[in-house]
Design an enzyme around this catalytic site. Structure first.
Site, PDB file in Angstrom:
ATOM      1  N   ARG A  99       0.843  -1.200   0.000  1.00  0.00           N
ATOM      2  CA  ARG A  99       0.000   0.000   0.000  1.00  0.00           C
ATOM      3  C   ARG A  99       0.877   1.249   0.000  1.00  0.00           C
ATOM      4  O   ARG A  99       1.994   1.223   0.529  1.00  0.00           O
ATOM      5  CB  ARG A  99      -0.961   0.015   1.170  1.00  0.00           C
ATOM      6  N   GLU A 141      -6.794   7.470   7.398  1.00  0.00           N
ATOM      7  CA  GLU A 141      -5.767   8.304   8.047  1.00  0.00           C
ATOM      8  C   GLU A 141      -5.134   9.283   7.049  1.00  0.00           C
ATOM      9  O   GLU A 141      -4.720  10.381   7.406  1.00  0.00           O
ATOM     10  CB  GLU A 141      -4.690   7.412   8.669  1.00  0.00           C
ATOM     11  N   ARG A 159      -5.365   5.590   0.554  1.00  0.00           N
ATOM     12  CA  ARG A 159      -4.484   4.452   0.822  1.00  0.00           C
ATOM     13  C   ARG A 159      -4.715   3.526  -0.362  1.00  0.00           C
ATOM     14  O   ARG A 159      -5.789   2.908  -0.472  1.00  0.00           O
ATOM     15  CB  ARG A 159      -4.856   3.748   2.126  1.00  0.00           C
ATOM     16  N   CYS A 171       0.657  11.141   9.371  1.00  0.00           N
ATOM     17  CA  CYS A 171       1.548  10.677  10.442  1.00  0.00           C
ATOM     18  C   CYS A 171       2.989  10.697   9.916  1.00  0.00           C
ATOM     19  O   CYS A 171       3.256  10.147   8.844  1.00  0.00           O
ATOM     20  CB  CYS A 171       1.154   9.262  10.861  1.00  0.00           C
ATOM     21  N   THR A 189       5.422   8.963  10.474  1.00  0.00           N
ATOM     22  CA  THR A 189       6.047   7.647  10.270  1.00  0.00           C
ATOM     23  C   THR A 189       5.891   7.157   8.833  1.00  0.00           C
ATOM     24  O   THR A 189       6.585   6.244   8.411  1.00  0.00           O
ATOM     25  CB  THR A 189       5.426   6.569  11.193  1.00  0.00           C
ATOM     26  N   ARG A 243       4.052   0.583   2.420  1.00  0.00           N
ATOM     27  CA  ARG A 243       4.251  -0.596   3.264  1.00  0.00           C
ATOM     28  C   ARG A 243       3.997  -1.811   2.387  1.00  0.00           C
ATOM     29  O   ARG A 243       2.890  -1.999   1.866  1.00  0.00           O
ATOM     30  CB  ARG A 243       3.301  -0.587   4.460  1.00  0.00           C
ATOM     31  N   ARG A 284       4.082  -7.132  12.381  1.00  0.00           N
ATOM     32  CA  ARG A 284       2.808  -6.706  12.981  1.00  0.00           C
ATOM     33  C   ARG A 284       1.929  -7.917  13.235  1.00  0.00           C
ATOM     34  O   ARG A 284       2.172  -8.999  12.717  1.00  0.00           O
ATOM     35  CB  ARG A 284       2.056  -5.762  12.019  1.00  0.00           C
ATOM     36  N   GLU A 304      -1.796  -3.164  12.505  1.00  0.00           N
ATOM     37  CA  GLU A 304      -0.975  -2.544  13.532  1.00  0.00           C
ATOM     38  C   GLU A 304      -1.634  -2.671  14.917  1.00  0.00           C
ATOM     39  O   GLU A 304      -2.834  -2.510  15.064  1.00  0.00           O
ATOM     40  CB  GLU A 304      -0.802  -1.065  13.187  1.00  0.00           C
TER      41      GLU A 304
HETATM   42  P1  ADP Z   1      -1.554  -0.151   6.922  1.00  0.00           P
HETATM   43  O1  ADP Z   1      -0.954  -1.332   6.234  1.00  0.00           O
HETATM   44  O2  ADP Z   1      -2.485   0.550   6.014  1.00  0.00           O
HETATM   45  O3  ADP Z   1      -0.515   0.686   7.561  1.00  0.00           O
HETATM   46  P2  ADP Z   1      -2.803  -1.961   8.878  1.00  0.00           P
HETATM   47  O4  ADP Z   1      -1.592  -2.591   9.457  1.00  0.00           O
HETATM   48  O5  ADP Z   1      -3.914  -1.619   9.819  1.00  0.00           O
HETATM   49  O6  ADP Z   1      -2.465  -0.605   8.153  1.00  0.00           O
HETATM   50  O7  ADP Z   1      -3.364  -2.916   7.758  1.00  0.00           O
HETATM   51  C1  ADP Z   1      -4.518  -2.628   7.049  1.00  0.00           C
HETATM   52  C2  ADP Z   1      -5.293  -3.874   6.682  1.00  0.00           C
HETATM   53  O8  ADP Z   1      -4.588  -4.628   5.700  1.00  0.00           O
HETATM   54  C3  ADP Z   1      -5.528  -4.805   7.858  1.00  0.00           C
HETATM   55  O9  ADP Z   1      -6.856  -5.273   7.785  1.00  0.00           O
HETATM   56  C4  ADP Z   1      -4.559  -5.943   7.603  1.00  0.00           C
HETATM   57  O10 ADP Z   1      -4.995  -7.186   8.142  1.00  0.00           O
HETATM   58  C5  ADP Z   1      -4.547  -5.996   6.072  1.00  0.00           C
HETATM   59  N1  ADP Z   1      -3.309  -6.584   5.554  1.00  0.00           N
HETATM   60  C6  ADP Z   1      -2.057  -6.175   5.795  1.00  0.00           C
HETATM   61  N2  ADP Z   1      -1.160  -6.940   5.159  1.00  0.00           N
HETATM   62  C7  ADP Z   1      -1.856  -7.872   4.483  1.00  0.00           C
HETATM   63  C8  ADP Z   1      -1.504  -8.975   3.636  1.00  0.00           C
HETATM   64  N3  ADP Z   1      -0.234  -9.267   3.336  1.00  0.00           N
HETATM   65  N4  ADP Z   1      -2.507  -9.717   3.129  1.00  0.00           N
HETATM   66  C9  ADP Z   1      -3.797  -9.439   3.406  1.00  0.00           C
HETATM   67  N5  ADP Z   1      -4.189  -8.429   4.190  1.00  0.00           N
HETATM   68  C10 ADP Z   1      -3.250  -7.653   4.733  1.00  0.00           C
HETATM   69  C1  CIR Z   2       1.642   6.682  18.158  1.00  0.00           C
HETATM   70  O1  CIR Z   2       2.247   7.749  18.296  1.00  0.00           O
HETATM   71  O2  CIR Z   2       1.928   5.642  18.753  1.00  0.00           O
HETATM   72  C2  CIR Z   2       0.467   6.653  17.181  1.00  0.00           C
HETATM   73  N1  CIR Z   2       0.181   8.000  16.774  1.00  0.00           N
HETATM   74  C3  CIR Z   2       0.732   5.750  15.978  1.00  0.00           C
HETATM   75  C4  CIR Z   2       2.071   5.911  15.334  1.00  0.00           C
HETATM   76  C5  CIR Z   2       2.267   4.935  14.193  1.00  0.00           C
HETATM   77  N2  CIR Z   2       1.789   5.468  12.959  1.00  0.00           N
HETATM   78  C6  CIR Z   2       0.712   5.050  12.298  1.00  0.00           C
HETATM   79  O3  CIR Z   2      -0.003   4.145  12.685  1.00  0.00           O
HETATM   80  N3  CIR Z   2       0.468   5.644  11.143  1.00  0.00           N
END
Ligand code: ADP
Ligand code: CIR
Length: 340
Positions: free
Chosen positions: A110, A209, A213, A255, A257, A264, A293, A298
């Site tokens: 993403r 956020e 995305r 954010c 980060t 990601r 994660r 997250e």
């Molecule tokens: P982001 O990746 O946007 O920073 P999250 O960690 O919350 O935020 O992930 C967003 C969604 O994508 C979650 O529902 C997660 O389970 C899903 N996800 C992340 N990686 C994968 C993957 N490799 N395959 C399927 N779903 C995924």
């Molecule tokens: C923190 O400071 O812990 C939260 N604001 C999350 C930081 C990680 N960033 C994110 O999920 N985009």
């Protein structure tokens, strides 16, 4: 006074880098959209367990409040002063990470993007959020053939929970307490939605956020294919949308980060032996710059030894290099799992 603002035990980078003097110096400043330091750090104050504790309300926040953002960004990303972020989306031709499909359940990449002319999620008004949504829906209409799809407003999902269309589509929900305190959940679910291609391999979250995305995913370990699809979608969207970009920090995100590539790239991978040998897993993760994660994203837990393993570096590295490094890192994890 930061000592009063932040709890004594707060590990947040904002607490470390916002001295009482600096707080006094920045507290009366405002961006053109009216974003203030008080709003930027609200999440860190209300959530003493924040690791960062600050959000940007618009692209200009990174300039107006640079004395606090800059040191946080340099420390979090290990990004040297004076360096400029460079983007490169060349698709490398990589072999499958898990040809027999023994470990990897899915691969997802993403990127976050924000529109240059709108406030970011902590600061945007309801009317601007809706206007932005309309603009983005129009742009996504340009996605054709395998990238073509439909937009589903989150309001419809909320009123019709469990409708069959949700199968295989990653949908987002209201943000967590960190995002909530930052103002990112305001008027939820108004102005939010998910675009999905008919084959469910491309999705775009609108007004989460970040404004967008954009994610490419498949139930395979074909990292090159997933990356190629994302690049193609971005090329189309870039013809219609003007993304916030800074010559030092790359793509700007709410954010800090996520700055830089805002990318990601990761896999859902079942590692039963490494699950029982977390030290080895964590050592390899550090060596290959991987972030581990929980299964559902997250700050969630690992279920049935399924880890979400992705790049930990986003700024000061190109998209192509992230993909190549992830490929190497995942190969190392699989080798370690097989050797145990
Ligand atoms: P982001 O990746 O946007 O920073 P999250 O960690 O919350 O935020 O992930 C967003 C969604 O994508 C979650 O529902 C997660 O389970 C899903 N996800 C992340 N990686 C994968 C993957 N490799 N395959 C399927 N779903 C995924
Ligand atoms: C923190 O400071 O812990 C939260 N604001 C999350 C930081 C990680 N960033 C994110 O999920 N985009």
């Amino acid at each position: 006074m930061t000592a009063i603002l932040f709890s004594e035990t707060s590990p947040a980078l904002v607490k470390k880098h916002l001295s009482p003097d600096l707080y006094q110096r920045l507290r009366h400043l405002k961006t053109h959209s009216g974003f203030t330091l008080e709003k930027a750090i609200r999440s860190g104050i209300r959530n003493p367990d924040s690791s960062i504790g600050i959000y940007a309300g618009d692209a200009e926040s990174y300039q107006v409040f640079s004395p606090v953002f800059d040191p946080i960004i340099h420390e979090y990303h290990h990004f040297p002063e004076g360096e400029a972020h460079v983007s490169d989306f060349t698709v490398p031709d990589l072999p499958l990470m898990d040809p027999e499909g023994k470990y990897i359940l899915s691969t997802r990449i993403r990127v976050a993007r924000n529109l240059k002319d709108y406030e970011f999620s902590p600061q945007i008004s309801l009317s601007h959020r809706k206007k932005l949504e309309e603009t983005v829906i129009k742009a996504m209409g340009e996605l054709k053939e395998d990238l073509g799809g439909e937009y589903m407003s989150l309001k419809n999902i909320e009123t019709n929970p469990g409708q069959p269309i949700k199968r295989d589509i990653l949908v987002f929900t209201k943000g967590d307490r960190f995002q909530d305190a930052a103002g990112i959940n305001s008027d939820f679910p108004e102005g939010r939605g998910v675009f999905y291609s008919l084959d469910r391999q491309l999705m775009v979250w609108v007004n989460e956020e970040d404004h967008l995305r954009i994610m490419s995913l498949e139930r395979s370990s074909d990292l090159s294919a997933v990356f190629r699809r994302l690049g193609r979608a971005l090329q189309v969207l870039e013809t219609r949308l003007d993304f916030a970009w800074d010559k030092t920090y790359g793509y700007l995100t709410s954010c800090p980060t996520n700055l830089g590539t805002a990318m990601r790239a990761g896999v859902h991978i079942r590692l039963e032996k490494l699950d029982r040998n977390r030290e080895i897993l964590n050592t390899l993760a550090r060596e290959y710059h991987l972030q581990i994660r929980g299964t559902r994203g997250e700050k969630t837990k690992v279920e049935e030894a399924v880890f979400d393993v992705s790049n930990s570096r986003r700024l000061g590295i190109t998209e192509t290099a992230i993909i190549q490094n992830l490929h190497k890192g995942i190969a190392a994890l699989i080798k370690a799992e097989e050797n145990l």
